[in-house]
Enzyme design. Sequence first.
Site, mmCIF file in Angstrom:
data_model
loop_
_atom_site.group_PDB
_atom_site.id
_atom_site.type_symbol
_atom_site.label_atom_id
_atom_site.label_comp_id
_atom_site.label_asym_id
_atom_site.label_seq_id
_atom_site.Cartn_x
_atom_site.Cartn_y
_atom_site.Cartn_z
ATOM 1 N N GLY A 177 1.504 58.045 -10.878
ATOM 2 C CA GLY A 177 1.412 56.717 -10.297
ATOM 3 C C GLY A 177 1.188 55.648 -11.352
ATOM 4 O O GLY A 177 1.037 55.940 -12.543
ATOM 5 N N GLY A 207 8.149 61.696 -13.274
ATOM 6 C CA GLY A 207 7.917 63.124 -13.440
ATOM 7 C C GLY A 207 9.179 63.942 -13.288
ATOM 8 O O GLY A 207 9.407 64.903 -14.048
ATOM 9 N N LEU A 208 10.034 63.568 -12.331
ATOM 10 C CA LEU A 208 11.259 64.330 -12.100
ATOM 11 C C LEU A 208 12.243 64.159 -13.248
ATOM 12 O O LEU A 208 12.833 65.137 -13.729
ATOM 13 C CB LEU A 208 11.906 63.898 -10.781
ATOM 14 C CG LEU A 208 11.102 64.146 -9.510
ATOM 15 C CD1 LEU A 208 11.963 63.866 -8.281
ATOM 16 C CD2 LEU A 208 10.570 65.570 -9.445
ATOM 17 N N GLU A 209 12.444 62.929 -13.679
ATOM 18 C CA GLU A 209 13.409 62.691 -14.753
ATOM 19 C C GLU A 209 12.981 63.369 -16.054
ATOM 20 O O GLU A 209 13.761 64.101 -16.679
ATOM 21 C CB GLU A 209 13.580 61.192 -14.978
ATOM 22 C CG GLU A 209 14.317 60.474 -13.854
ATOM 23 C CD GLU A 209 14.489 58.986 -14.115
ATOM 24 O OE1 GLU A 209 15.020 58.295 -13.235
ATOM 25 O OE2 GLU A 209 14.096 58.510 -15.207
ATOM 26 N N GLY A 246 -3.714 38.340 -23.854
ATOM 27 C CA GLY A 246 -4.054 37.026 -23.323
ATOM 28 C C GLY A 246 -4.950 37.137 -22.103
ATOM 29 O O GLY A 246 -4.772 38.024 -21.258
ATOM 30 N N GLY A 285 5.518 64.196 -8.702
ATOM 31 C CA GLY A 285 6.890 64.414 -8.251
ATOM 32 C C GLY A 285 7.611 63.139 -7.910
ATOM 33 O O GLY A 285 8.509 63.141 -7.068
ATOM 34 N N GLY A 286 7.227 62.022 -8.568
ATOM 35 C CA GLY A 286 7.970 60.775 -8.446
ATOM 36 C C GLY A 286 9.083 60.729 -9.474
ATOM 37 O O GLY A 286 9.364 61.704 -10.170
ATOM 38 N N HIS A 303 42.269 58.185 -4.716
ATOM 39 C CA HIS A 303 42.142 59.647 -4.648
ATOM 40 C C HIS A 303 42.584 60.245 -5.972
ATOM 41 O O HIS A 303 43.581 59.817 -6.548
ATOM 42 C CB HIS A 303 43.013 60.197 -3.517
ATOM 43 C CG HIS A 303 43.030 61.699 -3.467
ATOM 44 N ND1 HIS A 303 42.015 62.440 -2.901
ATOM 45 C CD2 HIS A 303 43.934 62.591 -3.954
ATOM 46 C CE1 HIS A 303 42.284 63.719 -3.023
ATOM 47 N NE2 HIS A 303 43.455 63.844 -3.653
ATOM 48 N N ASP A 354 6.315 43.818 -11.476
ATOM 49 C CA ASP A 354 5.489 44.781 -10.768
ATOM 50 C C ASP A 354 4.005 44.469 -10.812
ATOM 51 O O ASP A 354 3.245 44.995 -9.995
ATOM 52 C CB ASP A 354 5.757 46.211 -11.234
ATOM 53 C CG ASP A 354 5.862 46.376 -12.732
ATOM 54 O OD1 ASP A 354 6.015 45.373 -13.435
ATOM 55 O OD2 ASP A 354 5.803 47.520 -13.208
#
Length: 448
Positions: free
Chosen positions: A260, A178-180, A112, A174-175, A433, A301
């Site tokens: 990014g 990328g890390l996951e 659209g 390394g955000g 506990h 976003d």
Amino acid sequence: MERVDAVIVGSGQGGVPLAADLAAAGKQVVLFERRSLGGSCINYGCTPSKAFLAAAHAAGRARQAAALGIHAEVRVDFAQVMERVRSIRDRFNQGVEQRLVKAGVRVVRAEGRFSDGQTITGGGVSVQAPLIVLNTGTSPQLPEIPGLREVPVLTNLNFFDQKNLPEHTIVLGGGYIGLELGQGLARLGSKVHLVHRHAHLLNSEAQQVSDVLAEAFHRDNIDLHLGVRVDQLHYEQGIYTLHLSDGSTLTGEALLVATGRRPNTDALDAPAAGVELDEQGYVKIDEQFRTTAPGVYAIGDVAGQPAFTHVSWEDYRRLTAILKGEDRRRDDRVLGYAVYTEPQVGRVGFTGEQAKKQGFKTRAVTLPMTYIARAIEWGHDLGFYQLVVDSETDRILGATLVGYEAAELVHVLLAHMQAGSSWQLLEQSVHIHPTYGEALPSLARLLT
């Protein structure tokens, strides 16, 4: 020219429920979607990535159980792992379509774009409406590396279409994506090199967080290349060769780019409607999601909101209330989020440094996981809990939890902050506990 009550552009986690609610209330609603219904979360983000990590972390935990005296032989069927991921993704996607059809939303499977301030055109359809909501999200941003755009690479858009496990994988970024995905591939059996131009992982977080994750990745046999850039890239016969600024060279059969995000606004022709974008291409909005064009709103976003599904969904609730005349704003709730590495990172509110920049006088305390009975007993003693409070009012300003299932546990702090609790109220709570949650009153007790 067709005239309706509302047009939604993009079927992300804010746009879908908004369209369904408006249609259920008797409005004529048209939704434009150029890709798969459900947006990034269902198709390229939360749903497939967490299904993928369910398998990866199961394999990783089985191997690490050796420390408990359990020696397991792990055999990964990568094709089966990915087929399961895709089946869950497809089921969720079909659920979105069924929801929209049941609500009476007309879906146009096309890109659209604005023809003017009240008209969206796409797929041979032109629709005019007094209410237009943009929920087009973001896409992977490729870095400026010579030759990168001319070679096939993995991003979160096509990562989950893989059927064969790469023997060697190079991850750029390394955000959290990328890390996951990098740790997930490593735990499933790929040799992973992770390249990050910043000096520490998750560079928007505290150094202490990066240090824990670096140790976790070391245990998973992931090689980290931090504070370096890619100077040259070559691709030949299915092999990537990267020359780094520190003089090292990496090779691999797969290259995952997670450096990014960029807003999906190029195709909107926003100037045709008088919708202004910022210098990065995000839609400019005010505190109540209004763009610079009358009757046009933007959520999620694409409008520069934090890039999380729960934020986009809350944006839908906020905008729904605003359209009814209620007083909601784009940042009127406590923000929490998580990174699904292992150990997980659970975050809510401010870090100590962020709070000071906002003008607060703060106190901060930290409790290592090695002090928590449950963590020791279960062999999950890598990480820490940290609490930041206002030294003048005693209110909780934020928390950083790095540890096993921290994404679940951080909700305790989120609820306290939403309620305006003091750290004393947390300290007085009697938690069960032995649990990980038991450590939260213990953490607050360090302030006494």
